[in-house]
Design a protein around this motif. Structure first.
Motif, PDB file in Angstrom:
ATOM      1  N   ALA A  11      -3.424 -10.857   1.211  1.00  0.00           N
ATOM      2  CA  ALA A  11      -3.901 -10.993   2.015  1.00  0.00           C
ATOM      3  C   ALA A  11      -4.906  -9.981   2.052  1.00  0.00           C
ATOM      4  CB  ALA A  11      -3.092 -10.053   3.604  1.00  0.00           C
ATOM      5  N   GLY A  12      -6.540 -10.321   2.759  1.00  0.00           N
ATOM      6  CA  GLY A  12      -8.077  -9.296   2.254  1.00  0.00           C
ATOM      7  C   GLY A  12      -7.252  -8.443   3.559  1.00  0.00           C
ATOM      8  N   PRO A  13      -7.022  -7.790   4.516  1.00  0.00           N
ATOM      9  CA  PRO A  13      -6.857  -7.032   5.579  1.00  0.00           C
ATOM     10  C   PRO A  13      -6.576  -6.187   4.953  1.00  0.00           C
ATOM     11  CG  PRO A  13      -7.164  -9.536   6.762  1.00  0.00           C
ATOM     12  CD  PRO A  13      -7.356  -9.461   5.697  1.00  0.00           C
ATOM     13  N   MET A  14      -4.860  -6.259   4.517  1.00  0.00           N
ATOM     14  CA  MET A  14      -3.952  -5.783   4.250  1.00  0.00           C
ATOM     15  C   MET A  14      -3.978  -4.838   3.244  1.00  0.00           C
ATOM     16  SD  MET A  14      -1.438  -6.103   5.698  1.00  0.00           S
ATOM     17  CE  MET A  14       0.763  -5.305   5.200  1.00  0.00           C
ATOM     18  N   ARG A  60      -7.348  -3.960   2.673  1.00  0.00           N
ATOM     19  CA  ARG A  60      -8.440  -2.722   3.795  1.00  0.00           C
ATOM     20  C   ARG A  60      -7.454  -1.985   3.751  1.00  0.00           C
ATOM     21  NH1 ARG A  60     -11.545  -7.365   4.007  1.00  0.00           N
ATOM     22  NH2 ARG A  60     -10.304  -8.184   5.973  1.00  0.00           N
ATOM     23  N   GLU A  61      -6.334  -1.633   4.418  1.00  0.00           N
ATOM     24  CA  GLU A  61      -5.586  -0.843   5.297  1.00  0.00           C
ATOM     25  C   GLU A  61      -5.086   0.157   4.056  1.00  0.00           C
ATOM     26  OE1 GLU A  61      -2.502  -2.060   8.135  1.00  0.00           O
ATOM     27  OE2 GLU A  61      -3.552  -3.638   8.675  1.00  0.00           O
ATOM     28  N   GLY A  62      -4.671  -1.171   3.219  1.00  0.00           N
ATOM     29  CA  GLY A  62      -4.463   0.200   1.549  1.00  0.00           C
ATOM     30  C   GLY A  62      -5.426   0.938   1.143  1.00  0.00           C
ATOM     31  N   LEU A  63      -7.110   0.317   1.395  1.00  0.00           N
ATOM     32  CA  LEU A  63      -8.013   1.105   0.783  1.00  0.00           C
ATOM     33  C   LEU A  63      -8.332   2.256   1.449  1.00  0.00           C
ATOM     34  CD1 LEU A  63     -10.485  -1.938  -0.473  1.00  0.00           C
ATOM     35  CD2 LEU A  63      -9.004   0.181  -2.221  1.00  0.00           C
ATOM     36  N   VAL A  64      -7.959   2.821   2.469  1.00  0.00           N
ATOM     37  CA  VAL A  64      -8.388   3.514   3.647  1.00  0.00           C
ATOM     38  C   VAL A  64      -7.191   4.143   3.204  1.00  0.00           C
ATOM     39  CG1 VAL A  64      -7.618   4.368   5.866  1.00  0.00           C
ATOM     40  CG2 VAL A  64      -9.748   2.132   5.362  1.00  0.00           C
ATOM     41  N   ALA A  65      -5.803   4.004   3.472  1.00  0.00           N
ATOM     42  CA  ALA A  65      -4.804   5.034   3.532  1.00  0.00           C
ATOM     43  C   ALA A  65      -4.978   6.083   1.599  1.00  0.00           C
ATOM     44  CB  ALA A  65      -3.800   4.686   3.208  1.00  0.00           C
ATOM     45  N   ALA A  66      -5.051   4.803   0.580  1.00  0.00           N
ATOM     46  CA  ALA A  66      -5.061   5.359  -0.617  1.00  0.00           C
ATOM     47  C   ALA A  66      -6.100   6.288  -0.935  1.00  0.00           C
ATOM     48  CB  ALA A  66      -5.407   4.724  -1.636  1.00  0.00           C
ATOM     49  N   ARG A  67      -7.791   6.595  -0.065  1.00  0.00           N
ATOM     50  CA  ARG A  67      -8.829   7.245  -0.239  1.00  0.00           C
ATOM     51  C   ARG A  67      -8.450   8.879   0.337  1.00  0.00           C
ATOM     52  NH1 ARG A  67     -12.363   2.703   1.412  1.00  0.00           N
ATOM     53  NH2 ARG A  67     -12.719   2.293  -0.653  1.00  0.00           N
ATOM     54  N   ARG A  68      -7.241   8.761   1.198  1.00  0.00           N
ATOM     55  CA  ARG A  68      -6.647  10.105   1.477  1.00  0.00           C
ATOM     56  C   ARG A  68      -5.936  10.826   0.842  1.00  0.00           C
ATOM     57  NH1 ARG A  68      -5.693   7.409   7.650  1.00  0.00           N
ATOM     58  NH2 ARG A  68      -4.899   6.142   6.290  1.00  0.00           N
ATOM     59  N   THR A  69      -5.633  10.426  -0.395  1.00  0.00           N
ATOM     60  CA  THR A  69      -4.078  11.295  -1.290  1.00  0.00           C
ATOM     61  C   THR A  69      -5.020  11.631  -2.668  1.00  0.00           C
ATOM     62  OG1 THR A  69      -3.412   8.606  -2.167  1.00  0.00           O
ATOM     63  CG2 THR A  69      -2.770   9.336  -0.214  1.00  0.00           C
ATOM     64  N   GLY A  83       1.110  -1.390  -0.286  1.00  0.00           N
ATOM     65  CA  GLY A  83       0.053  -0.426  -0.071  1.00  0.00           C
ATOM     66  C   GLY A  83       1.195   0.928   0.087  1.00  0.00           C
ATOM     67  N   GLU A  84       2.108   1.340   1.121  1.00  0.00           N
ATOM     68  CA  GLU A  84       2.642   2.959   1.325  1.00  0.00           C
ATOM     69  C   GLU A  84       3.215   2.559  -0.568  1.00  0.00           C
ATOM     70  OE1 GLU A  84       5.133   3.182   3.876  1.00  0.00           O
ATOM     71  OE2 GLU A  84       2.986   3.188   5.860  1.00  0.00           O
ATOM     72  N   LEU A  85       4.358   1.352  -0.690  1.00  0.00           N
ATOM     73  CA  LEU A  85       4.811   1.540  -1.921  1.00  0.00           C
ATOM     74  C   LEU A  85       3.871   1.787  -3.118  1.00  0.00           C
ATOM     75  CD1 LEU A  85       7.287   0.759  -3.411  1.00  0.00           C
ATOM     76  CD2 LEU A  85       6.690  -1.468  -3.630  1.00  0.00           C
ATOM     77  N   ALA A  86       3.187   1.502  -3.406  1.00  0.00           N
ATOM     78  CA  ALA A  86       1.649   1.550  -5.012  1.00  0.00           C
ATOM     79  C   ALA A  86       1.315   3.573  -4.829  1.00  0.00           C
ATOM     80  CB  ALA A  86       0.364   1.181  -4.243  1.00  0.00           C
TER      81      ALA A  86
END
Length: 80
Positions: free
Chosen positions: A27-30, A32-41, A6-9
């Motif tokens: 991993a699905g949970p990872m 979901r974390e990436g989606l949350v982070a991506a939506r804030r940028t 997520g951070e790399l993307a």
């Protein structure tokens, strides 16, 4: 994806303002974390996340201009 894909993307999207970035995690949970982070940028519309296995990616050959990995190789028993 959180501290890896997520951070790399997101970093890749910031570095390539005209590019599209696809992040993949098994991993699905990872994801979901990436989606949350991506939506804030500001790059949110250019970062796409997909569930997939690095040994059997859900994309056709030659679908991307480049590829990179964060922490995947350490989990592969036969690197070749």
């Amino acid at each position: 994806m959180g501290r890896s894909g997520g951070e790399l993307a997101l970093a890749l999207a910031r570095a390539m303002p005209d590019g599209q970035v696809v992040g993949v995690d098994v991993a699905g949970p990872m994801l979901r974390e990436g989606l949350v982070a991506a939506r804030r940028t500001p790059a949110a519309g250019r970062v796409h996340l997909a569930l997939g296995d690095g040994l059997a990616l859900p994309f056709p050959d030659n679908a991307f201009d480049c590829a990179t990995t964060a922490f995947m190789i350490r989990n592969v028993s036969d690197v070749r």
